[in-house]
Design a protein around this motif. Sequence first.
Motif, mmCIF file in Angstrom:
data_model
loop_
_atom_site.group_PDB
_atom_site.id
_atom_site.type_symbol
_atom_site.label_atom_id
_atom_site.label_comp_id
_atom_site.label_asym_id
_atom_site.label_seq_id
_atom_site.Cartn_x
_atom_site.Cartn_y
_atom_site.Cartn_z
ATOM 1 N N ILE A 221 0.855 -1.186 0.000
ATOM 2 C CA ILE A 221 0.000 0.000 0.000
ATOM 3 C C ILE A 221 0.887 1.230 0.000
ATOM 4 O O ILE A 221 1.859 1.304 0.756
ATOM 5 N N GLN A 222 0.558 2.198 -0.826
ATOM 6 C CA GLN A 222 1.360 3.413 -0.932
ATOM 7 C C GLN A 222 1.576 4.058 0.434
ATOM 8 O O GLN A 222 2.690 4.432 0.800
ATOM 9 N N GLU A 223 0.506 4.172 1.193
ATOM 10 C CA GLU A 223 0.587 4.864 2.479
ATOM 11 C C GLU A 223 1.289 4.024 3.556
ATOM 12 O O GLU A 223 1.661 4.549 4.604
ATOM 13 N N LEU A 430 -6.638 2.103 7.011
ATOM 14 C CA LEU A 430 -5.813 2.575 5.895
ATOM 15 C C LEU A 430 -5.914 1.617 4.708
ATOM 16 O O LEU A 430 -6.057 2.035 3.550
ATOM 17 N N ALA A 431 -5.827 0.310 4.997
ATOM 18 C CA ALA A 431 -5.900 -0.694 3.943
ATOM 19 C C ALA A 431 -7.260 -0.660 3.250
ATOM 20 O O ALA A 431 -7.352 -0.789 2.019
ATOM 21 N N ARG A 433 -9.264 1.868 2.938
ATOM 22 C CA ARG A 433 -9.345 3.061 2.080
ATOM 23 C C ARG A 433 -8.567 2.840 0.784
ATOM 24 O O ARG A 433 -8.988 3.272 -0.293
ATOM 25 N N ALA A 434 -7.427 2.166 0.876
ATOM 26 C CA ALA A 434 -6.580 1.964 -0.305
ATOM 27 C C ALA A 434 -7.272 1.146 -1.378
ATOM 28 O O ALA A 434 -7.095 1.404 -2.575
ATOM 29 N N GLY A 439 -9.440 4.648 -3.992
ATOM 30 C CA GLY A 439 -8.270 4.430 -3.153
ATOM 31 C C GLY A 439 -7.017 4.272 -3.997
ATOM 32 O O GLY A 439 -7.068 3.958 -5.195
ATOM 33 N N SER A 440 -5.862 4.458 -3.388
ATOM 34 C CA SER A 440 -4.600 4.434 -4.132
ATOM 35 C C SER A 440 -4.340 3.078 -4.780
ATOM 36 O O SER A 440 -3.912 3.008 -5.948
ATOM 37 N N SER A 441 -4.607 1.996 -4.082
ATOM 38 C CA SER A 441 -4.367 0.669 -4.655
ATOM 39 C C SER A 441 -5.347 0.355 -5.775
ATOM 40 O O SER A 441 -4.967 -0.239 -6.784
#
Length: 457
Positions: A221-223, A430-431, A433-434, A439-441
């Motif tokens: 995950i990016q974050e 966080l996961a 949201r990704a 989400g980023s993922s």
Amino acid sequence: MAATRVLVLPYPAQGHVIPMMELSHSLVEHGVKVTFVNTELNHGLILGALASRDSVLGGVDMVSVPDGLGCGEDRKDLARLTDSFSKVMPVELGKLVARINADARGRGRITWLVADVNMAWAFPVAKRLGLRAAGFCPSSAAMFATRIRIPEMISDGILDDRGWPRRRGTFQLAPAMPPIDTSEFSWNRAGDTRGQPVIFQLILRNNAATHLAEAIVCNTIQELEPGALALFPSVLPVGPLSSDKPVGSFWTEDASCAAWLDAQPANSVVYVAFGSFAAYDTAQLVELAEGLALTSRPFLWVVRPGSAGEELLDRLRRRAAPRGRVVSWCPQRRVLAHPAVACFLTHCGWNSTMEAVANGVPLLCWPYFTDQFLNQSYICDVWRTGIKVPRPAGGGTTTGLVGRDVVRGKVEELLGDAGTKARALALRDLARRAVGEDGSSRRNLERFVDLVKGSAT
């Protein structure tokens, strides 16, 4: 327009097959056809673990190639396995692609190879066959960075040109990355040290071929790993990958785990599993059983097939009763998602780490080899979502007994730490949201799918 057909090639180990199968299911859901390549032995194990020996696994076509080793040879000797498949599989891969494309019959020719970055030797093969290539990193981005940055570590005097440390201590490749102990580089902790040159040379060959990949996706995950991913901004973090479809388990999963967990109080169960490679002797397994019993908590313990004899297994099961349960294999992602699970005693494999992150489960860390020590550093030193099992002085991967009182004490310490649990829950959010909407993922996975599907003709 015909659907794109992708050939997916994992490193031949359970911890690599599972996330690449999860990625494959995601590709299929986006309209990409996937043919998944296992070694002949692993192909048989996966089909044998299923209720139906169908060569199509949740929409993924399953095929196999030889790894060059004979029946009964030790495939847990990573150096021996690596040496063998490095010689045999490049030729076999070419034959496989030729056979599939010659017999496409409207199903679509293979146009892409998605290979584990630990099998990057396959990228030059793909180019010779006229295929486009992408890489998949089943480990952390920090592990990928550590391997790619070997030349810089040699020039900085951290490593010699054979991969052995020149100095003792820890260092960081970048801010926000976990500290790296020079005694714990993955290529120096992959089994018998006599096999280290084979492992290290494979890493160097893989590094040299990585530039042939048009994209590299990573099960992270990016974050979660901003420092490591900042070193390689073109890498696409798409994790945590998951799927409700079969993910290529080598052993039959014990379906009764769910009913047993349902009967336990919320946030009460200690889940124990050490992956597909870790091996401990009888004395250590007995101490672990006694330590778990001393916690007076229910526990679910996975003792992998072949990792303990029948007499010892029977002894462990008797000691576990009445609160504990010992099983041979289980649907781990579903276990970690169960509200009864309070913590996870783990070898710190990256799949296990990401599954724990995705479910907000605190970790008690007992790494065994390769990248697991680096993962422990993330868990304990960066994210602070777990604690370490202290190892006896002089203990390596398989020596140095961890006593029952240590096991009991560390379980109680972890479960009494509200801050660790709160941080684990924050990573779970966080996961979510990704992989959620925008989400980023999810965005990165869609970018990768668009790249691959753009080759369809």
